[in-house]
Write a protein that holds these residues in place. Structure first.
Motif, PDB file in Angstrom:
ATOM      1  N   ASN A 187      33.621  42.667  27.703  1.00 34.80           N
ATOM      2  CA  ASN A 187      33.614  42.427  29.147  1.00 34.80           C
ATOM      3  C   ASN A 187      35.001  42.463  29.761  1.00 34.80           C
ATOM      4  OD1 ASN A 187      30.684  41.415  30.023  1.00 34.80           O
ATOM      5  ND2 ASN A 187      31.104  40.597  27.987  1.00 34.80           N
ATOM      6  N   VAL A 188      35.964  43.077  29.083  1.00 36.91           N
ATOM      7  CA  VAL A 188      37.323  43.152  29.614  1.00 36.91           C
ATOM      8  C   VAL A 188      37.787  44.598  29.617  1.00 36.91           C
ATOM      9  CG1 VAL A 188      37.908  40.827  28.825  1.00 36.91           C
ATOM     10  CG2 VAL A 188      38.384  42.792  27.346  1.00 36.91           C
ATOM     11  N   TRP A 192      39.155  40.499  33.063  1.00 32.92           N
ATOM     12  CA  TRP A 192      37.733  40.189  32.953  1.00 32.92           C
ATOM     13  C   TRP A 192      36.927  41.000  33.963  1.00 32.92           C
ATOM     14  CZ3 TRP A 192      34.746  37.873  29.532  1.00 32.92           C
ATOM     15  CH2 TRP A 192      33.482  37.428  29.900  1.00 32.92           C
ATOM     16  N   GLN A 193      35.812  41.599  33.495  1.00 28.85           N
ATOM     17  CA  GLN A 193      34.942  42.410  34.337  1.00 28.85           C
ATOM     18  C   GLN A 193      33.568  41.776  34.555  1.00 28.85           C
ATOM     19  OE1 GLN A 193      36.107  45.254  35.721  1.00 28.85           O
ATOM     20  NE2 GLN A 193      38.071  44.884  34.683  1.00 28.85           N
ATOM     21  N   THR A 238      32.094  35.666  37.567  1.00 30.32           N
ATOM     22  CA  THR A 238      33.136  34.731  37.945  1.00 30.32           C
ATOM     23  C   THR A 238      32.536  33.622  38.802  1.00 30.32           C
ATOM     24  OG1 THR A 238      33.716  35.991  39.932  1.00 30.32           O
ATOM     25  CG2 THR A 238      34.906  36.525  37.902  1.00 30.32           C
ATOM     26  N   PRO A 271      37.001  33.664  35.521  1.00 29.49           N
ATOM     27  CA  PRO A 271      36.029  34.274  34.592  1.00 29.49           C
ATOM     28  C   PRO A 271      35.064  33.249  34.016  1.00 29.49           C
ATOM     29  CG  PRO A 271      38.247  35.088  34.161  1.00 29.49           C
ATOM     30  CD  PRO A 271      38.400  33.956  35.134  1.00 29.49           C
ATOM     31  N   TYR A 319      31.261  32.911  31.576  1.00 26.44           N
ATOM     32  CA  TYR A 319      30.316  33.567  30.667  1.00 26.44           C
ATOM     33  C   TYR A 319      29.097  32.671  30.498  1.00 26.44           C
ATOM     34  CZ  TYR A 319      28.297  35.943  26.647  1.00 26.44           C
ATOM     35  OH  TYR A 319      27.431  36.604  25.806  1.00 26.44           O
ATOM     36  N   LEU A 347      42.311  36.717  36.538  1.00 24.41           N
ATOM     37  CA  LEU A 347      41.267  37.379  35.757  1.00 24.41           C
ATOM     38  C   LEU A 347      41.675  37.686  34.325  1.00 24.41           C
ATOM     39  CD1 LEU A 347      39.808  39.872  38.392  1.00 24.41           C
ATOM     40  CD2 LEU A 347      38.755  37.797  37.519  1.00 24.41           C
ATOM     41  N   VAL A 350      42.305  37.157  30.544  1.00 24.89           N
ATOM     42  CA  VAL A 350      41.810  36.187  29.558  1.00 24.89           C
ATOM     43  C   VAL A 350      42.574  36.294  28.242  1.00 24.89           C
ATOM     44  CG1 VAL A 350      39.507  36.144  30.591  1.00 24.89           C
ATOM     45  CG2 VAL A 350      39.998  37.790  28.779  1.00 24.89           C
TER      46      VAL A 350
END
Length: 346
Positions: free
Chosen positions: A54-55, A65-66, A69, A75, A77, A121, A123
């Motif tokens: 996810n990055v 991070w994609q 949020t 970010p 999860y 963003l 991580v």
């Protein structure tokens, strides 16, 4: 003796709904949205592999991070195993990565930030630093300049904003948690999709005689809300704008345009409006007329005409019959009208 509720058939250990339900509320919400109780697959637990999926890497070495949020852009999860265990499934990725590589769990009052260009963003654990270790200094009692257990409270918030006369922290009277006014303002702007850096910060003015909109407190009055004051005129304007927008989808600019098109008069009886003032955010004696079936706005009416249309349920056939009735009655001689109207006197 109270009977224990049944468990959900999905096997997640959650109680089923009452009144004969066999599934939990989450299952019924999923069924209403997807039409089936069969889940497409639960989210896997958080891991290094899931984070890397996810990055996206940058030339500076950041892992941006994609995924999901929070409202502040941090970010997040969703951990399926935590949800099945009845725990909070939302995991802050930056904090989780810092704890995993430092092998030291963070406690309340400790905050992680990043010293790279993608501060919010990124991580990457190598870019993470322990920004502030507030400890008990994150809490204090109302009216007490000292912190908990005699420890002096921090002079800055977790994001580095100074607690001074222009940024007085709000103290929760129950928990004693201090909230930075500037951070609260920035959070609300981000929740509305506005970059806080694009809107200049206006310091809190406790001793001012006017509100930020320029209304004088001595003229319009105000209400005390903790450490701040709320202008009565600002509340009225905000309420008027909200009611017009929520009820009819209009703004006061639209009302001004409609008044100009109708020569500032009722659309049916041509009575001139004397109290409507869109420049002062007041509808006065003008009423918005709209179709209840389709929700379309038709024009501005006086109160009597608006009530009349409501009484006939916006039915054109009823109005035509009323017109024909009045026209026919007016064309009859007075003696004939008296004969058709029996006297109520006995």
């Amino acid at each position: 003796m109270r009977r224990m509720s049944k468990l959900c058939e999905s096997g997640d250990g959650k109680p089923a709904t009452r009144m004969g339900g066999t599934r939990c509320q989450a299952c019924y919400r999923y069924h209403r949205k997807h039409g089936t109780f069969v889940r497409a697959g639960s989210r896997p637990p958080i891991s290094i592999e899931m984070v890397l999926q996810n990055v996206s890497a940058t030339e500076s070495g950041c892992l941006v991070w994609q995924g999901m949020t929070d409202k502040d852009g941090r970010p997040l999860y969703y951990d399926g195993d935590r949800y099945a265990a009845g725990e909070n499934p939302l995991v802050y990725v930056q904090r989780w990565m810092f704890e995993r590589y430092s092998r030291k769990p963070l406690v309340a009052g400790q905050t992680v930030t990043h010293d790279c260009e993608n501060k919010k963003l990124c991580v990457h654990h190598a870019h993470a630093i322990l920004w502030r270790d507030l400890g008990s200094g994150a809490f204090m009692s109302r009216g007490d300049g000292r912190g908990v257990d005699g420890v002096a409270p921090a002079g800055r918030c977790a994001n580095g904003h100074d607690f001074d006369d222009n940024n007085i922290p709000y103290v929760n009277p129950t928990s004693g948690v201090r909230s930075c006014r500037r951070c609260t303002r920035d959070s609300k702007l981000r929740a509305r999709g506005i970059d806080p850096d694009s809107a200049p910060y206006v310091p809190y003015r406790k001793g001012s005689t006017h509100c930020r909109a320029g209304h004088e407190y001595a003229v319009y009055g105000f209400k005390n809300r903790g450490e701040g004051r709320v202008c009565n005129e600002c509340v009225r304007i905000k309420s008027a704008k909200g009611n017009l927008k929520k009820g009819y989808g209009l703004t006061f600019e639209d009302v001004a345009r409609m008044l100009h098109e109708q020569d500032n008069a009722c659309a049916t009886c041509l009575t001139v409006f004397t109290e409507a003032d869109p420049d002062d955010f007041r509808m006065g004696d003008a009423n918005v007329d709209h179709c209840h079936d389709r929700g379309l706005t038709r024009g501005l009416l006086c109160m009597d005409c608006n009530i009349a249309l409501g009484k006939v349920k916006d039915n054109p056939d009823t109005l035509r019959r009323m017109i024909n009735y009045l026209s026919g009655r007016e064309s009859m001689p007075a003696t004939s009208r008296a004969e058709t109207c029996p006297s109520t006197m006995r």
